[in-house]
Design a protein around this motif. Structure first.
Motif: not given
Length: 307
Positions: A28-43
């Motif tokens: 995924s594009p992630n220019t703003d860095g909002k997608i992180t290992p932690k956010s993926i874990e939370e999903a």
């Protein structure tokens, strides 16, 4: 001409050149860095998965090897307990993928984030399960759905290789005689010996799950014990990830210890490094050596403990 084409397809399938991909990479594009290992874990937590570990490997890469190809590199291990139970009832070797492994990574200077994971067909092949097993495919679909929720603009990449025919056993398996009634002390003695051999041989316990306790809580009492170690050897994942970051779909490796009630045998097994070589078409002698050294190291530990 049709006969020629059919003949060529047979040759390709036999040699493994036309094998389906074992690993899928979702980016995924992630220019703003909002997608992180932690956010993926939370999903994945929201989707009902148990998270075994979400381990930052980039720091250890830099600390031990003084360099890294990545801004982000995490090894992510997780399982969906109700589906693990369904699978355990059919396949006692479910511990090979409970937990499953994924890698979450961003290459240095890149503005994308990727997650690599195994297909249902790859897991079925290694477990010796039917390729169309409904539970494995339902699990895979849930993984893909959750990745899409965590990374809404993500797409699957086409990897620049096709899997090869394995050059060795897909699963390394040991059996050890154990008292069918008074097994507790023997299990603890084995585990103490096993854990004591890991660090001197360069292995690290990246996680541990007592599936047997969870099976009992869910009223499934076929096993006296079922325990899974997540084992990692840093030089292996560091070396292979430099050119194949998707290798984290196999790392850390799940090694299980199990004993069915009334049985006098403890079963021990883990997916071998020949899966890595086959799935990622690895042929660099340096890559193969570091993996085969790890394979032989673990086999040596288990041979010494079980003979």
């Amino acid at each position: 001409m049709k006969r020629f084409i059919r003949g060529m397809l047979c040759v390709l399938l036999i040699t493994g050149i036309a094998s389906a991909a074992d690993i899928e990479v979702f980016t995924s594009p992630n220019t703003d860095g909002k997608i992180t290992p932690k956010s993926i874990e939370e999903a994945f937590k929201k989707a009902g998965f148990t998270i075994s570990a979400n381990r930052d490997m980039n720091g250890p890469f830099v600390k031990q090897f003084k360099s890294s190809e990545f801004d982000v590199y995490n090894l992510f291990t997780l399982y969906k307990m109700d589906m693990v139970l369904e699978l355990a009832k059919k396949y006692p070797n479910v511990g090979l993928f409970a937990p499953m492994s994924m890698s979450i990574y961003t290459k240095k200077g890149d503005k994308n984030i990727s997650v690599a994971s195994l297909t249902a067909e790859a897991m079925a092949k290694i477990m010796g399960a039917p390729a169309d097993d409904k539970t494995l495919h339902a699990l895979r679909e849930l993984v893909k759905k959750t990745l899409k929720e965590a990374m809404p603009d993500g797409v699957y990449q086409k990897l620049p290789y096709v899997s090869q025919k394995p050059k060795g056993e897909l699963v390394t398996h040991f059996t050890m005689e154990i008292d069918p009634q008074d097994w507790e002390d023997e299990l603890e003695e084995f585990k103490m010996g096993f854990e004591g051999e890991l660090a001197p041989n360069g292995f690290v316990v990246a996680g541990f799950n007592n599936l047997g306790d969870e099976f009992e809580e869910m009223k499934y009492n076929e096993f006296d014990f079922y325990e899974v170690y997540s084992i990692c050897k840093l030089p292996v994942i560091y070396t292979i990830a430099k050119t194949h970051p998707e290798a984290g779909a196999y790392a850390p490796c799940s090694l299980y210890l199990s004993k069915k009630k009334g049985s006098a045998a403890m079963e021990i097994a883990f997916p071998s490094v020949y899966n890595w070589m086959s799935s990622m078409a690895l042929d660099d002698p340096k890559d193969i050596k570091v993996m085969e050294d790890a394979q032989e190291g673990m086999k040596s530990i288990l041979t010494g403990l079980t003979e």
